[in-house]
Design an enzyme around this catalytic site. Sequence first.
Site, PDB file in Angstrom:
ATOM      1  CG  MET B 329      67.593 -33.503  10.692  1.00 41.54           C
ATOM      2  SD  MET B 329      65.964 -32.865  10.373  1.00 41.54           S
ATOM      3  CE  MET B 329      65.409 -33.961   9.104  1.00 41.54           C
ATOM      4  CD1 TRP B 332      64.655 -28.508  15.735  1.00 44.86           C
ATOM      5  CD2 TRP B 332      64.252 -30.703  15.910  1.00 44.86           C
ATOM      6  NE1 TRP B 332      63.327 -28.674  16.060  1.00 44.86           N
ATOM      7  CE2 TRP B 332      63.052 -30.007  16.174  1.00 44.86           C
ATOM      8  CE3 TRP B 332      64.229 -32.097  15.953  1.00 44.86           C
ATOM      9  CZ2 TRP B 332      61.859 -30.650  16.475  1.00 44.86           C
ATOM     10  CZ3 TRP B 332      63.045 -32.737  16.254  1.00 44.86           C
ATOM     11  CH2 TRP B 332      61.873 -32.020  16.518  1.00 44.86           C
ATOM     12  CG  HIS B 333      66.469 -35.101  16.320  1.00 43.52           C
ATOM     13  ND1 HIS B 333      66.627 -34.611  15.049  1.00 43.52           N
ATOM     14  CD2 HIS B 333      65.335 -35.834  16.300  1.00 43.52           C
ATOM     15  CE1 HIS B 333      65.620 -35.030  14.296  1.00 43.52           C
ATOM     16  NE2 HIS B 333      64.822 -35.769  15.026  1.00 43.52           N
ATOM     17  N   GLY B 334      68.849 -32.803  19.677  1.00 37.55           N
ATOM     18  CA  GLY B 334      69.433 -32.769  21.015  1.00 37.55           C
ATOM     19  C   GLY B 334      70.752 -32.034  21.012  1.00 37.55           C
ATOM     20  CG  PHE B 493      64.015 -34.778  20.570  1.00 36.50           C
ATOM     21  CD1 PHE B 493      65.112 -34.954  21.395  1.00 36.50           C
ATOM     22  CD2 PHE B 493      63.506 -35.859  19.911  1.00 36.50           C
ATOM     23  CE1 PHE B 493      65.697 -36.203  21.536  1.00 36.50           C
ATOM     24  CE2 PHE B 493      64.089 -37.104  20.045  1.00 36.50           C
ATOM     25  CZ  PHE B 493      65.179 -37.277  20.857  1.00 36.50           C
TER      26      PHE B 493
END
Lengths: 408, 493
Positions: B329, B332-334, B493
């Site tokens: 998770m 996924w954001h960066g 993102f």
Amino acid sequence: MTDRPADRSRPETPGWQDVWLLTVAVIFGLVLVFALFGAETTRFDEVGLGEGTVSRYQTHNGRQIHCRSIATAADCLADQASGTGRAKGTWLGWSQIHGVNGYQDGQRLSPWLMVDGLKAQGADLMTFSFANANPRELYLTYLHLQEKTPQDFLIWGAWLQGFYHEGVRDDIAATLRNDDVARELARTEVGRAMLSRWGPADPASGYAGAAPDQGERADTADASGKVQRLTEASIVEWLESRFDLFKARREAEGQLQLLTWDLQQIVLRVRNFILGLDTKKWQWVIPPARYALNLQATEAVLQDARRNGTRVLVYVPPRPVEHPFRFDAAVYTKFKREIEDLAARHGAAFVNLEDAVPGGYRVWGKTVGGDGALVMDGTHFTAEGHALLADALLDALTTHGVVPRPKP
Amino acid sequence: MIFLTLVVALYWRLDQRRRLYLLFATSLVFYGFWRWDFIPVMLASTVIDYVAAGRIQASKDEGRRKAWVAISLVGNLGLLCFFKYAYFILGNVNGIGAAFGFEEISLPWTIILPIGISFYTFQSISYTIDVYRGYTEARRDFVLFATYVTLFPQLVAGPILRSNEVMWQLETPRQFQATDLSAGLWLILSGLFLKVVVADNIAGLVDAGFLAPPETFSALDVWVLAFLFGFQIYFDFSAYSHIAIGSARLLGLRFPKNFDFPYFAASPREFWQRWHISLSSWIRDYLYLPLQGVRAGDRSVGGLRRTETHDLISGPRRTGSLILTWAIMGLWHGANWTFVVWGLWHAALVLLHRLWTAMVSSQGGAWRRVIGWTISLPLVMLGWIPFRAETLEDSWQMMRLTLDPSAYLNWHLIGGDYLWAVLPINIDPKAYLWCALIFLGHVFVWTVQCHVLPRATEGHWAVVVARGLYASVLAALVFIFLQPTHQFIYFQF
């Protein structure tokens, strides 16, 4: 397989009634903006200087001698470059140089007087001053100017209050994209720290922030939306050039920003009232790490200047002795000693001009409020004060051999 | 806004089939406003899943069906890895290689991350897996499926929609309704207000704060920056969701909500039932529950809510699944370890909460919620530090300051004349003011929306006037602060 869920939304208000309400409300909101802000034009760049103080960036015989940003530096540099064969110099500082109390048309500020005074000595001076400038910003400005046109001499104000301020404003940070500036910065510890913090993206680094240029980070999406941005910017520019309603937006935004400032003051006054505090006694405390970085930036400038053969005059700026000083006396004494030591170590001239502008309210004062109360803000002075500072600096420049003595 | 107005005006003049063509074409144009040369990447993802889903449905052979799921996963995640994680992987390989004396490897080209790729690949994958699971049917109509993947209101930053939520709406002839128009306009106006008036106005303070050297901060500064960035990212992202949902509503399409006052959650777990609900639901259904071998849902609602499949496994596998899920998770954001740390921080909070609820009775009512909120909110906000900080080192320095008693006061000034100066405020004091104002404003809005409005009589003149004045203020402020330069954070993102 149940693809299609039942619509279970609750009964809603009649739609058209709501659409009309919204339409009328939006129109009313726009009319309100125009009615409140359409007729005013406030100079917000001067508001930060405080009531009774204005900013002036003067020209000398049509020559741009005083610039307020790196974005407009080319004007000053071009005019300076036209003086072939003459010594070129830069004066870097903060609002004491462009701010003036009780200004009247035709009065000359210190940058103008300095240019005029140095003319006979075969020197062309240009001045850069930014509100609340800190030494790291001035370090970048210095490198940018040196890269464009090597300077023969530099006047560097060592202002303790500047050490209190943090950050690098956008137009100055943009100079970090210049390879030559970056190369010079990479020579010093503070320069490397600035590069890593404010510099252009390293493709291998990550970034989650919201800076406008973040799209350049290669591992985050290029969210700059160039076509969209250009389209929107052009539309906004066109609308602002044609319609008064759009022109009122700037005024409204500025006034609302001022409102938050006023709100901050109200909160502080309420706090003072409740706790019985007298804030005039309070000190400003500079975080030690920030102080160290700014001192390193000052030293980096002196080192670079020596390497490039640029003569430097470092001065401690004038301040009114009648005005309460916001820093601890011991901290200030230590600061002056450290600056003087740095200057000596790197072959720069040093002069303490703390007392160079005597005269109390006559030279430091300004009238504020409806009743015309005479006050001083501790930083800015009148045109007379500017003349005294210019005299003191011209004298120091000559005495210490930073510029040649005038021919008799 | 001009684009949306034109599309909406044209949309309602066309029949259903032509509406689909219009939405597909305008979605590509919309994406092309950013960069037209990345449209093929998006279409590649779309084609992979269109073909894979069709083959899965056509085949009775389980091995073949699984193979097509694998092709979809490899294709989509391959695109995502290449564009999003290439530099991250390379940086780490080079870091390890340097320790063993290997030369640094560099890429011969610059990779630019296509905007929205994290969203549309996840949406596309969910369709193929849902077809495999039998939750939905594979569509033969390519334009229908492509419109679902590229639908412009939610293309670049979600919500990540499931096929079951949208496809039937795209297939069914929609009738224009004034309620859709008014609801859509209200959502767009609210979204614009949250973005341009709230989020963009604190962005400068947050940026300046996080760009300053952490060693110059006090502990109070770190807390204020954490809260302020927490507010910025929430208002920025929920603003986008408001606008996306509102824009879809103008087209007669209904999307599920993506945020539900997450900062009023009484526990870290509840936070994830209210924050970026479409992503947390996706993670729940396509990662967390499958890791435990548990049947997943088919709707992007509920967030990381405990589902009907409460009989989850327990023990190390469950904990391991949680930690892995959160690390992914974060990633996924960066593509940065700071995001992994952020994910693991939330894993730790959820685990602590599990331990706590196992030990303490679940009785307690309102007070229990208040206490839970008082503890959860600062911890969630503190988690934003690694998310926003430039480096792991900066994160660590800032987090450490919050645990250092000496960083809360200027101890050397105690006893002097300067009582208030013992509170070290080393960032712009305006950050403190904005933080307090937004916090109070948020509490006010939550109170009105959750506790006052539900009791108000619909259509009463006072309610109508209040709504009108509210809209006027919002519109005036949006008009004043609207600037063309500030993009949404989640676009990255």
